[in-house]
Design an enzyme around this catalytic site. Sequence first.
Site, mmCIF file in Angstrom:
data_model
loop_
_atom_site.group_PDB
_atom_site.id
_atom_site.type_symbol
_atom_site.label_atom_id
_atom_site.label_comp_id
_atom_site.label_asym_id
_atom_site.label_seq_id
_atom_site.Cartn_x
_atom_site.Cartn_y
_atom_site.Cartn_z
ATOM 1 C CB THR A 1 -12.309 -4.137 -1.575
ATOM 2 O OG1 THR A 1 -11.441 -3.399 -0.698
ATOM 3 C CG2 THR A 1 -11.660 -4.276 -2.934
ATOM 4 C CE1 TYR B 1 -3.488 -2.354 5.256
ATOM 5 C CE2 TYR B 1 -2.808 -0.156 4.552
ATOM 6 C CZ TYR B 1 -3.308 -1.414 4.253
ATOM 7 O OH TYR B 1 -3.625 -1.739 2.945
ATOM 8 C CB SER C 1 -0.865 0.005 1.264
ATOM 9 O OG SER C 1 -1.426 1.286 1.473
HETATM 10 N N1 LIG Z 1 -8.763 -1.666 -0.922
HETATM 11 C C1 LIG Z 1 -7.820 -0.756 -0.922
HETATM 12 O O1 LIG Z 1 -8.086 0.442 -1.113
HETATM 13 C C2 LIG Z 1 -6.384 -1.157 -0.713
HETATM 14 C C3 LIG Z 1 -5.409 -0.165 -0.819
HETATM 15 C C4 LIG Z 1 -4.081 -0.514 -0.666
HETATM 16 C C5 LIG Z 1 -3.737 -1.826 -0.421
HETATM 17 N N2 LIG Z 1 -4.701 -2.786 -0.304
HETATM 18 C C6 LIG Z 1 -4.274 -4.163 -0.019
HETATM 19 O O2 LIG Z 1 -4.836 -5.050 -0.960
HETATM 20 C C7 LIG Z 1 -5.002 -6.347 -0.380
HETATM 21 C C8 LIG Z 1 -6.433 -6.822 -0.617
HETATM 22 O O3 LIG Z 1 -7.296 -5.881 -0.004
HETATM 23 P P1 LIG Z 1 -8.856 -5.806 -0.305
HETATM 24 O O4 LIG Z 1 -9.173 -4.393 -0.522
HETATM 25 O O5 LIG Z 1 -9.259 -6.815 -1.296
HETATM 26 O O6 LIG Z 1 -9.397 -6.201 1.159
HETATM 27 P P2 LIG Z 1 -10.653 -7.049 1.630
HETATM 28 O O7 LIG Z 1 -11.774 -6.922 0.688
HETATM 29 O O8 LIG Z 1 -10.820 -6.682 3.065
HETATM 30 O O9 LIG Z 1 -10.118 -8.554 1.530
HETATM 31 C C9 LIG Z 1 -9.058 -8.977 2.350
HETATM 32 C C10 LIG Z 1 -8.820 -10.441 2.079
HETATM 33 O O10 LIG Z 1 -7.720 -10.868 2.907
HETATM 34 C C11 LIG Z 1 -8.149 -12.016 3.612
HETATM 35 N N3 LIG Z 1 -7.428 -12.237 4.850
HETATM 36 C C12 LIG Z 1 -7.362 -11.454 5.951
HETATM 37 N N4 LIG Z 1 -6.625 -12.043 6.906
HETATM 38 C C13 LIG Z 1 -6.218 -13.232 6.379
HETATM 39 C C14 LIG Z 1 -5.442 -14.304 6.871
HETATM 40 N N5 LIG Z 1 -4.925 -14.304 8.113
HETATM 41 N N6 LIG Z 1 -5.192 -15.366 6.051
HETATM 42 C C15 LIG Z 1 -5.706 -15.399 4.806
HETATM 43 N N7 LIG Z 1 -6.488 -14.424 4.309
HETATM 44 C C16 LIG Z 1 -6.728 -13.365 5.079
HETATM 45 C C17 LIG Z 1 -9.639 -11.822 3.834
HETATM 46 O O11 LIG Z 1 -10.245 -13.054 4.174
HETATM 47 P P3 LIG Z 1 -11.600 -13.135 5.070
HETATM 48 O O12 LIG Z 1 -12.751 -12.990 4.125
HETATM 49 O O13 LIG Z 1 -11.498 -14.486 5.708
HETATM 50 O O14 LIG Z 1 -11.554 -12.009 6.077
HETATM 51 C C18 LIG Z 1 -10.029 -11.305 2.459
HETATM 52 O O15 LIG Z 1 -10.125 -12.368 1.540
HETATM 53 C C19 LIG Z 1 -4.655 -6.189 1.103
HETATM 54 O O16 LIG Z 1 -3.325 -6.640 1.315
HETATM 55 C C20 LIG Z 1 -4.747 -4.688 1.328
HETATM 56 O O17 LIG Z 1 -3.917 -4.249 2.384
HETATM 57 C C21 LIG Z 1 -6.024 -2.481 -0.436
#
Ligand SMILES: NC(=O)c1ccc[n+]([C@@H]2O[C@H](COP(=O)([O-])OP(=O)(O)OC[C@H]3O[C@@H](n4cnc5c(N)ncnc54)[C@H](OP(=O)(O)O)[C@@H]3O)[C@@H](O)[C@H]2O)c1
Length: 242
Positions: free
Chosen positions: A199, A164, A149
């Site tokens: 998301t 984070y 991020s």
């Molecule tokens: N969305 C944004 O704006 C944004 C910006 C920068 C970076 N990111 C990064 O992008 C990645 C994906 O984010 P997203 O937006 O798709 O988030 P999200 O919709 O909250 O999804 C997060 C995913 O990670 C899984 N997860 C959490 N803890 C876990 C664990 N211990 N073992 C395996 N899986 C686990 C969750 O599973 P469960 O369903 O079981 O909880 C879910 O499938 C993350 O690394 C996040 O930090 C996102």
Amino acid sequence: MDVSGRRSEVGVALVTGANRGIGREVVRQLAERGYEVLLSARDGEKASAAASALVQSTGAAVRAMTIDVADPATIAAAAAQMREDPGKLDVLVNNAGIGSDFGVPGTAPDFDAIGRALETNFYGAYRLTIAVLGLLRASEHPRIVNVSSGMGGVAEMGGWSTGYRVSKAALNAMTRILATELKGEGFLVNSACPGFVNTDMGGPMGATKPVQEGAAGIVWLATLPDDGPTGGFFRDGRPVAF
Ligand SMILES: NC(=O)c1ccc[n+]([C@@H]2O[C@H](COP(=O)([O-])OP(=O)(O)OC[C@H]3O[C@@H](n4cnc5c(N)ncnc54)[C@H](OP(=O)(O)O)[C@@H]3O)[C@@H](O)[C@H]2O)c1
């Protein structure tokens, strides 16, 4: 984004945290490109449901796996399973992530929440990477993408959300360390920021970027040609400051 040099050869990819959000879309896009994709989630039933839905809607080669990146035992079990079948990995996307302390001031830290962020976002990705390194070494074109991020960029580090931010900064350091050590073996190891994506994580904070666009920059790094970058940090195919 220039994707003209993309490899046409297909391979096997593993994506963590892929039952929803960016991870699930990365699976879909990799499968669309002909990869056999191991869709992993900490809840095996959710992994199976997401994999089945993708297979039914696209006919893609997607298989479900159970991996809780915060649980070393599930990592070890999954690695053993993958050594049996498929026996190699071409792409690892460390996508699983949590925001356990968004908005918490650095001057009033929640150390338990900081620990949880580090356990999943840093140690989880690091432990899994080391557990499957032998499988990646069996690939002719190994690629590792660490989903980071911009909040983890030290050069432009702001306030709040210590866990984070620090966990993603540590993940970026891991990218540089492994990229350096594995360069002679043909690995390309990079960090990706997906941007502010709509998301379950980004949506409640006002993100509007479509998940397809957030995933595309990750898939670009996962499918780089052999002369692609390594040790970099990219958003939408463009370098960002570490
Ligand atoms: N969305 C944004 O704006 C944004 C910006 C920068 C970076 N990111 C990064 O992008 C990645 C994906 O984010 P997203 O937006 O798709 O988030 P999200 O919709 O909250 O999804 C997060 C995913 O990670 C899984 N997860 C959490 N803890 C876990 C664990 N211990 N073992 C395996 N899986 C686990 C969750 O599973 P469960 O369903 O079981 O909880 C879910 O499938 C993350 O690394 C996040 O930090 C996102």
